[in-house]
Design a protein around this motif. Structure first.
Motif, short mmCIF file in Angstrom:
data_model
loop_
_atom_site.label_atom_id
_atom_site.label_comp_id
_atom_site.label_asym_id
_atom_site.label_seq_id
_atom_site.Cartn_x
_atom_site.Cartn_y
_atom_site.Cartn_z
N TYR A 73 0.84 -1.20 0.00
CA TYR A 73 0.00 0.00 0.00
C TYR A 73 0.87 1.25 0.00
CZ TYR A 73 -3.30 3.57 1.58
OH TYR A 73 -4.06 4.71 1.68
N ARG A 74 0.56 2.19 -0.91
CA ARG A 74 1.27 3.46 -1.00
C ARG A 74 0.27 4.58 -0.79
NH1 ARG A 74 6.43 2.42 0.12
NH2 ARG A 74 7.42 0.98 -1.36
N GLY A 145 18.27 -18.25 8.00
CA GLY A 145 17.79 -17.65 9.24
C GLY A 145 16.32 -17.29 9.18
N GLU A 146 15.86 -16.61 10.22
CA GLU A 146 14.46 -16.23 10.33
C GLU A 146 14.15 -15.06 9.40
OE1 GLU A 146 13.44 -15.39 14.33
OE2 GLU A 146 13.95 -17.40 15.07
N ARG A 147 12.89 -14.97 9.04
CA ARG A 147 12.46 -13.85 8.21
C ARG A 147 12.54 -12.54 9.00
NH1 ARG A 147 9.95 -14.22 3.41
NH2 ARG A 147 9.64 -16.32 2.57
N PHE A 148 12.81 -11.46 8.27
CA PHE A 148 12.87 -10.14 8.89
C PHE A 148 11.49 -9.76 9.41
CE2 PHE A 148 12.76 -5.45 8.58
CZ PHE A 148 13.88 -5.15 9.35
N GLU A 154 4.35 -2.84 5.61
CA GLU A 154 4.97 -4.09 5.19
C GLU A 154 4.27 -5.32 5.78
OE1 GLU A 154 9.07 -3.77 6.18
OE2 GLU A 154 9.48 -2.29 4.61
N ALA A 155 3.52 -5.14 6.85
CA ALA A 155 2.80 -6.26 7.46
C ALA A 155 1.69 -6.77 6.55
CB ALA A 155 2.24 -5.85 8.81
N ASP A 156 1.29 -5.97 5.58
CA ASP A 156 0.19 -6.33 4.68
C ASP A 156 0.70 -6.73 3.28
OD1 ASP A 156 -2.63 -6.54 4.16
OD2 ASP A 156 -2.48 -4.71 2.98
#
Length: 214
Positions: A73-74, A145-148, A154-156
């Motif tokens: 989303y922007r 490793g783990e995801r950032f 960015e959560a969407d």
């Protein structure tokens, strides 16, 4: 018509005189500057523009000729846009390749072994000094490793791998609008049709718009 030398078509640095300057707004990452610039006719004109640290973007191409894309989303344009991984040059003088590798990891959890420069662009030179370097990254693999941890917009995010041909069609049909995605996929097609990907500049090619230590 006079025939021009083959190398005449190049942007050239120039710096017109400024009689006054101010910074009416400074944000977290960018700001606004107002300059009174001396024009060729001797008068002055006010030029207001965004001051930007610069950005990098990554066209990550896998072995099936698919590009890693994300949907984000922007808010300024009130759209969710399909984009390629990208981000700011957060540290002054930061090596853009290192920043691009970081963004590819953070946004797509992907690493790449082969890096080239696709294009260097000013995104909106009439109103911003933002410069973007678009990289081509190949020989992809899952990052270790783990995801950032993501937050805010960015959560969407949605992630996908899309064939180059589909992205080109989407840009030309007016369905895809992100600058870095459009520049990246069209530059890739142009490079393939021209001298080939091996002729692209190396990943650490000089970038006068955002100089960095060798």
């Amino acid at each position: 018509m006079t025939e021009q030398p083959r190398d005449f078509l190049a942007d050239t640095p120039e710096n017109w005189s400024v009689t006054a300057t101010s910074t009416p707004y400074t944000g977290k990452k960018t700001g606004v500057r107002a300059d009174d610039v001396v024009m060729p006719d001797g008068g002055t004109a006010r030029r207001d523009y965004q001051v930007h640290p610069g950005s990098v973007a990554v066209l990550a191409l896998d072995e099936q000729d698919r590009v890693v894309v994300i949907e984000q989303y922007r808010h300024p344009v009130r759209h969710k846009l399909w984009e390629i991984p990208a981000g700011l040059l957060d540290v002054p003088g930061e090596n853009p390749l290192h920043a691009a590798q970081r963004e590819l990891y953070e946004e797509a959890h992907v690493k790449a072994e082969d890096w080239r420069v696709l294009a260097d662009v000013y995104t909106s030179p009439g109103g911003s000094d933002e410069a973007v370097r678009v990289f081509l990254a190949r020989e992809l693999s899952e990052a270790e490793g783990e995801r950032f941890a993501v937050f805010a917009e960015e959560a969407d995010m949605r992630h996908a791998r899309v064939p180059v041909a589909d992205l080109v069609r989407g840009v030309l049909a007016g369905r895809l609008h992100n600058t870095c995605l459009a520049v990246g996929v069209l530059a890739l097609q142009a490079a393939r049709a021209g001298d080939g990907l091996a002729a692209l500049r190396p990943a650490n090619a000089p970038w006068p718009a955002r100089p960095f230590p060798a």
